[in-house]
Design a protein around this motif. Sequence first.
Motif, short mmCIF file in Angstrom:
data_model
loop_
_atom_site.label_atom_id
_atom_site.label_comp_id
_atom_site.label_asym_id
_atom_site.label_seq_id
_atom_site.Cartn_x
_atom_site.Cartn_y
_atom_site.Cartn_z
N PHE A 86 0.86 -1.19 0.00
CA PHE A 86 0.00 0.00 0.00
C PHE A 86 0.89 1.23 0.00
O PHE A 86 1.83 1.33 0.79
N GLU A 87 0.59 2.17 -0.89
CA GLU A 87 1.43 3.35 -1.07
C GLU A 87 0.65 4.62 -0.79
O GLU A 87 -0.48 4.78 -1.25
N ILE A 88 1.27 5.53 -0.03
CA ILE A 88 0.66 6.82 0.30
C ILE A 88 1.59 7.93 -0.16
O ILE A 88 2.72 8.04 0.32
N ASP A 89 1.12 8.75 -1.10
CA ASP A 89 1.89 9.89 -1.58
C ASP A 89 1.54 11.10 -0.72
O ASP A 89 0.39 11.51 -0.64
N TYR A 90 2.55 11.67 -0.07
CA TYR A 90 2.30 12.83 0.78
C TYR A 90 3.15 14.03 0.36
O TYR A 90 3.46 14.91 1.17
N THR A 91 3.48 14.10 -0.93
CA THR A 91 4.31 15.20 -1.42
C THR A 91 3.63 16.55 -1.17
O THR A 91 4.28 17.52 -0.80
N GLY A 92 2.32 16.60 -1.41
CA GLY A 92 1.58 17.85 -1.20
C GLY A 92 1.55 18.74 -2.41
O GLY A 92 1.52 19.97 -2.28
N ILE A 93 1.55 18.15 -3.61
CA ILE A 93 1.50 18.95 -4.83
C ILE A 93 0.09 19.47 -5.09
O ILE A 93 -0.11 20.64 -5.41
N VAL A 118 -2.19 12.62 7.08
CA VAL A 118 -2.75 11.98 5.89
C VAL A 118 -3.62 10.81 6.33
O VAL A 118 -3.14 9.88 6.97
N HIS A 119 -4.90 10.84 5.97
CA HIS A 119 -5.83 9.78 6.31
C HIS A 119 -5.92 8.79 5.14
O HIS A 119 -5.99 9.19 3.98
N PHE A 120 -5.95 7.51 5.46
CA PHE A 120 -6.10 6.49 4.43
C PHE A 120 -6.78 5.26 5.03
O PHE A 120 -6.84 5.12 6.26
N ILE A 121 -7.26 4.40 4.16
CA ILE A 121 -8.00 3.21 4.59
C ILE A 121 -7.35 1.97 3.98
O ILE A 121 -7.08 1.93 2.77
N TYR A 199 -3.75 3.93 14.24
CA TYR A 199 -4.96 3.19 13.85
C TYR A 199 -6.16 3.83 14.52
O TYR A 199 -6.15 4.06 15.73
N VAL A 200 -7.19 4.15 13.73
CA VAL A 200 -8.35 4.87 14.22
C VAL A 200 -9.48 3.90 14.51
O VAL A 200 -9.93 3.16 13.62
N THR A 201 -9.93 3.88 15.75
CA THR A 201 -11.09 3.07 16.15
C THR A 201 -11.95 3.89 17.10
O THR A 201 -11.46 4.44 18.09
N ASN A 202 -13.24 3.96 16.78
CA ASN A 202 -14.20 4.70 17.63
C ASN A 202 -13.72 6.12 17.91
O ASN A 202 -13.75 6.62 19.04
N ASN A 203 -13.25 6.78 16.83
CA ASN A 203 -12.79 8.18 16.92
C ASN A 203 -11.61 8.37 17.88
O ASN A 203 -11.37 9.49 18.36
N SER A 204 -10.87 7.32 18.16
CA SER A 204 -9.68 7.43 18.99
C SER A 204 -8.48 6.88 18.22
O SER A 204 -8.62 5.93 17.45
N SER A 300 -7.52 -4.23 8.80
CA SER A 300 -8.18 -3.36 7.84
C SER A 300 -8.93 -2.27 8.58
O SER A 300 -9.43 -2.47 9.68
N GLY A 301 -9.02 -1.10 7.98
CA GLY A 301 -9.69 0.01 8.63
C GLY A 301 -9.01 1.34 8.31
O GLY A 301 -8.23 1.45 7.37
N GLN A 302 -9.32 2.33 9.11
CA GLN A 302 -8.82 3.68 8.88
C GLN A 302 -7.53 3.94 9.66
O GLN A 302 -7.41 3.56 10.83
N TYR A 303 -6.61 4.63 8.99
CA TYR A 303 -5.32 4.95 9.59
C TYR A 303 -5.00 6.43 9.35
O TYR A 303 -5.55 7.06 8.43
N ILE A 304 -4.12 6.94 10.18
CA ILE A 304 -3.63 8.31 10.02
C ILE A 304 -2.10 8.27 10.01
O ILE A 304 -1.48 7.69 10.90
N LEU A 305 -1.52 8.89 9.00
CA LEU A 305 -0.08 9.03 8.91
C LEU A 305 0.29 10.45 9.32
O LEU A 305 -0.05 11.41 8.62
#
Length: 373
Positions: A86-93, A118-121, A199-204, A300-305
Amino acid sequence: MASGYNAKEEDGGGHLSAAAGNGGGGGAGAVNSKKPDNTAFKQQRLPAWQPILTAGTVLPAFFVIGLIFIPIGIGLFVTSNNIKEFEIDYTGIDKSSACYNCAQNFSWNSTTPCSCSVHFILEQPFESNVFMYYGLSNFYQNHRRYVKSRDDSQLNGDLVSLTNPSKECEPYRKSEGLPIAPCGAIANSLFNDTLELYYVTNNSKTPVSLVKKGIAWWTDKNVKFRNPGGNNNLTVAFHGTSKPVNWRVPVYELDPTDVENNGFINEDFIVWMRTAALPTFRKLYRIIQKKADLTPTLASGQYILEVTYNYPVRSFDGRKRVILSTISWMGGKNPFLGIAYITVGSVCFFLGVVLLIIHHKYDNRNSSADIPN
C-alpha cells in the motif's frame, strides 16, 4: 556432433619449416625475426572442440528451456502478486492534499517544522511483519560526484579523517572553519521526515509500534560504520567538528531516545548512506512486527499518517511517499523477474515450434536432393 583438431598433426611440418628457415640464409639467421615462436599456443594449434549445431541438438534445447523457464516465471509472478503493498503519496502537490501548505512554505532555511496528517483506509489486513519504507522520486543518488562525496575512513571512526576529511567531500568538507562530521553531499541530504502511524477506532487514535532497530545491513552497522574511539561520550568524541549544513542537530543527537543509536551508527543514517542506483527508489524506514496472537499486524480500517515535513522536494520536482509492504521468500514485490522468465521461456518455446516446422518441411526435400561432389 563435433569437429576436433589436434596440434600433433602439424608438429612435424612446423618443425621442418622452422629448420629449413634456420638452415638457409647463413648470416641472415642472425637477424632478429618478428615471427612468433613455433609453439602450439602462439601458432594457434591448440586442440579445439567445436559443436556442430543440428536440429537434433538445437530443437530439444529450445523446448527444454521453454518448459523450465515458463513454470518458474509463473511461480515468481504469482508469489510477487501475493505480496500486499500500500502506497501513500504525501508530497503535497495538489491543493486538496493534507500536506499542501507544508510543501509550498517549507524550505531548507525554515526553522519551524511543519506537520500534516494523511488519512487512508486499508481494505485488506496485513499479516506477518510489515515493512514501512519511504520513497523518493527524481532524486539522482547515482550521480558520480554525489556518490563520491563521502569519506569512508571518517565514517569508520578514524580520528585523523574526523578532523581532516577527504577532499572528495567538497563543498561540504568544512563549515565555519570546522570539519564537518559526517562530511559530503550524501550525508548533507539525509532524509529527515518524521513518520508516525495511528490506527483509528471509535474516533480514537492508537499508535502503531514502529521498530527502528534492524533496518540497516549487518555489515554496515558492525563493520563499515563506527563512532570515533577513545571516548564513550559522543559529545566529547565529536568535539571540534561541525554538523552538516542542512542538518538541525549534530550527528551525536540524531536519536534522543536511544543513546546507542547515535553518531555514525545511527541506523536511519546508515540506510541513507547506501546510495540507490535509480532516481526513483525506496529505503526501509521502520518495521511493524507481527503480533504474538492471531490478530493481523495491520488490521483493515482507517489509519492516520502523521508527518513532520522536514524534507522539501519542490526544488528538484521530486515526490515523497510511504510504502507499507509485506515480503516473501523472494523479497519485496517485484513482478519483473517473473515476467522476464515467462518471456524468455515463451520465446524459446515459440522458436522451437517454428524451427521444428521448418525442419520437418524442408528436411525431406534436402535429403532427397543429390549432393554434388
